[in-house]
Design a protein around this motif. Structure first.
Motif, PDB file in Angstrom:
ATOM      1  N   TYR A 109      -4.216  46.439  20.356  1.00  0.00           N
ATOM      2  CA  TYR A 109      -2.841  46.639  19.896  1.00  0.00           C
ATOM      3  C   TYR A 109      -2.631  46.145  18.470  1.00  0.00           C
ATOM      4  O   TYR A 109      -1.904  46.751  17.689  1.00  0.00           O
ATOM      5  CB  TYR A 109      -1.889  45.899  20.844  1.00  0.00           C
ATOM      6  N   ARG A 110      -3.288  45.023  18.132  1.00  0.00           N
ATOM      7  CA  ARG A 110      -3.056  44.411  16.828  1.00  0.00           C
ATOM      8  C   ARG A 110      -4.337  43.742  16.341  1.00  0.00           C
ATOM      9  O   ARG A 110      -5.045  43.104  17.122  1.00  0.00           O
ATOM     10  CB  ARG A 110      -1.950  43.360  16.960  1.00  0.00           C
ATOM     11  N   VAL A 111      -4.639  43.895  15.052  1.00  0.00           N
ATOM     12  CA  VAL A 111      -5.761  43.216  14.399  1.00  0.00           C
ATOM     13  C   VAL A 111      -5.186  42.273  13.347  1.00  0.00           C
ATOM     14  O   VAL A 111      -4.432  42.708  12.472  1.00  0.00           O
ATOM     15  CB  VAL A 111      -6.733  44.210  13.741  1.00  0.00           C
ATOM     16  N   HIS A 133      -3.678  45.737  24.240  1.00  0.00           N
ATOM     17  CA  HIS A 133      -2.497  46.428  24.751  1.00  0.00           C
ATOM     18  C   HIS A 133      -2.094  45.925  26.132  1.00  0.00           C
ATOM     19  O   HIS A 133      -0.902  45.816  26.441  1.00  0.00           O
ATOM     20  CB  HIS A 133      -2.782  47.940  24.857  1.00  0.00           C
ATOM     21  N   LEU A 134      -3.090  45.654  26.969  1.00  0.00           N
ATOM     22  CA  LEU A 134      -2.843  45.276  28.356  1.00  0.00           C
ATOM     23  C   LEU A 134      -3.475  43.928  28.663  1.00  0.00           C
ATOM     24  O   LEU A 134      -4.487  43.551  28.076  1.00  0.00           O
ATOM     25  CB  LEU A 134      -3.415  46.331  29.307  1.00  0.00           C
ATOM     26  N   SER A 135      -2.886  43.226  29.600  1.00  0.00           N
ATOM     27  CA  SER A 135      -3.411  41.938  30.041  1.00  0.00           C
ATOM     28  C   SER A 135      -4.718  42.119  30.801  1.00  0.00           C
ATOM     29  O   SER A 135      -4.870  43.068  31.585  1.00  0.00           O
ATOM     30  CB  SER A 135      -2.367  41.257  30.934  1.00  0.00           C
ATOM     31  N   VAL A 136      -5.655  41.213  30.589  1.00  0.00           N
ATOM     32  CA  VAL A 136      -6.941  41.240  31.279  1.00  0.00           C
ATOM     33  C   VAL A 136      -6.815  40.493  32.610  1.00  0.00           C
ATOM     34  O   VAL A 136      -6.244  39.396  32.670  1.00  0.00           O
ATOM     35  CB  VAL A 136      -8.033  40.571  30.425  1.00  0.00           C
ATOM     36  N   ASN A 272       3.943  39.732  23.626  1.00  0.00           N
ATOM     37  CA  ASN A 272       3.004  40.642  24.276  1.00  0.00           C
ATOM     38  C   ASN A 272       3.499  42.071  24.142  1.00  0.00           C
ATOM     39  O   ASN A 272       4.709  42.337  24.193  1.00  0.00           O
ATOM     40  CB  ASN A 272       2.860  40.286  25.757  1.00  0.00           C
ATOM     41  N   PRO A 273       2.600  43.033  23.979  1.00  0.00           N
ATOM     42  CA  PRO A 273       3.034  44.428  23.851  1.00  0.00           C
ATOM     43  C   PRO A 273       3.637  44.962  25.143  1.00  0.00           C
ATOM     44  O   PRO A 273       3.335  44.472  26.238  1.00  0.00           O
ATOM     45  CB  PRO A 273       1.746  45.178  23.497  1.00  0.00           C
TER      46      PRO A 273
END
Length: 321
Positions: A109-111, A133-136, A272-273
């Motif tokens: 999602y972000r660098v 983008h998503l939670s692990v 968080n996205p």
């Protein structure tokens, strides 16, 4: 062989604070323990925070999972692009050629590349964060490494390991090398030049006796140390070294204690996205060609060549330690 049971820990749409608490609870405690000698292939679940950074589908660097939404790597791995969609992160891989039901491919999602990277001196501030983008979901195959606080000390005789998918070593135990000794190794023939030097945001490690060092493909990957009664802390990121052939010299790592406040600030201030906007998460790929595009940066040969006398002095010093 008796295997450890598989577990899974997850939260539905966790807040930043919840993910920090969860990461601190499970971090640095792999399901598999025990020593590996000689840079052999790491056993399954030995290093569950180990990640592969892909650029347009090709492995370019190592990385490490630090919580449910965040992965950390070296800034020099992102010189081709800062566009998040150019990158993917692989987790839960034991071999890049053989994904399993435990492997995951995550979109970025972000660098965030440190603003001071390579500005004040060679390879300074070589650190970058990636927000997913998503939670692990944490499992026995995918767990974060613990992050050190800014005051955590790393004794010279600590048990530390470098891991990755480089040319020579996939994992290996290394020793911390005193910075003053390391500076001798990278000393320029021109004593007035300090272009390739060791600064406060770096430290050196390696094993000059057996030749364990970071190699192409290991860039950005983790150096972890067993501290505080057996917990693995992410103390360094593979930054630069000499060419990966004999005689092997020290490798230089980004010192994470130096960037503790920077990491905490980014993680705590960025939300968080929204998962509803996440792109589809593709099936974990089989990587048959993973020669690194993010080669470990290193000084030119004429600078790093050390005299035989200096090399012998270094070996004597290490034997005394």
């Amino acid at each position: 062989m008796v295997s450890s049971p598989t577990f899974q820990v997850s939260l539905t749409h966790p807040t930043s604070q919840e993910e920090l608490y969860l990461a601190e609870w499970v971090c640095g405690k792999p399901a598999v323990t025990g020593k590996i000698f000689g840079g052999q292939n790491a056993p399954d679940r030995r290093w569950p925070w180990q990640a592969s950074l892909l650029y347009h589908g090709k492995h370019i660097c190592g990385a490490a999972l630090i919580d449910a939404y965040w992965v950390i790597s070296a800034a020099h791995c992102f010189q081709k692009s800062h566009e998040p969609s150019d990158y993917q992160v692989l987790l839960g891989y034991h071999q890049l050629q053989h994904p399993t039901e435990h492997s995951r491919q995550m979109t970025v999602y972000r660098v965030i590349v440190h603003n001071d990277f390579n500005k004040r001196y060679y390879m300074g501030s070589d650190i970058a964060l990636l927000q997913l983008h998503l939670s692990v979901n944490f499992t026995s195959h995918i767990l974060p490494a613990c992050l050190p606080g800014p005051t955590m000390k790393l004794p010279l005789h600590s048990s530390c390991w470098i891991t990755g998918w480089g040319m020579i070593t996939e994992d290996g135990e290394v020793g911390i090398i005193d910075s003053e000794v390391c500076k001798m190794y990278f000393q320029s023939p021109d004593s007035s030049s300090s272009e390739y030097s060791i600064h406060e945001d770096m430290f050196c490690a390696g094993d000059l006796m057996t030749g364990k060092s970071i190699c192409r493909g290991d860039s950005g990957g983790p150096l972890v140390c067993k501290l505080n009664g057996g917990t693995w802390f992410l103390m360094g990121l593979s930054s630069w070294s000499q060419a990966c052939h004999y005689p092997i010299g020290p490798s230089v790592f980004t010192r994470l204690t130096y960037f503790s406040h920077w990491i905490s600030e980014k993680r705590s201030t960025l939300p968080n996205p929204d998962p509803s906007f996440a792109p589809s998460q593709d099936k974990p790929p089989v990587l048959s060609d993973f020669s690194s595009l993010g080669t470990v940066h290193k000084p030119s040969t004429c600078i790093t060549l050390v005299s035989l006398q200096t090399f012998l002095l270094l070996l004597i010093f290490l034997r005394i330690l």
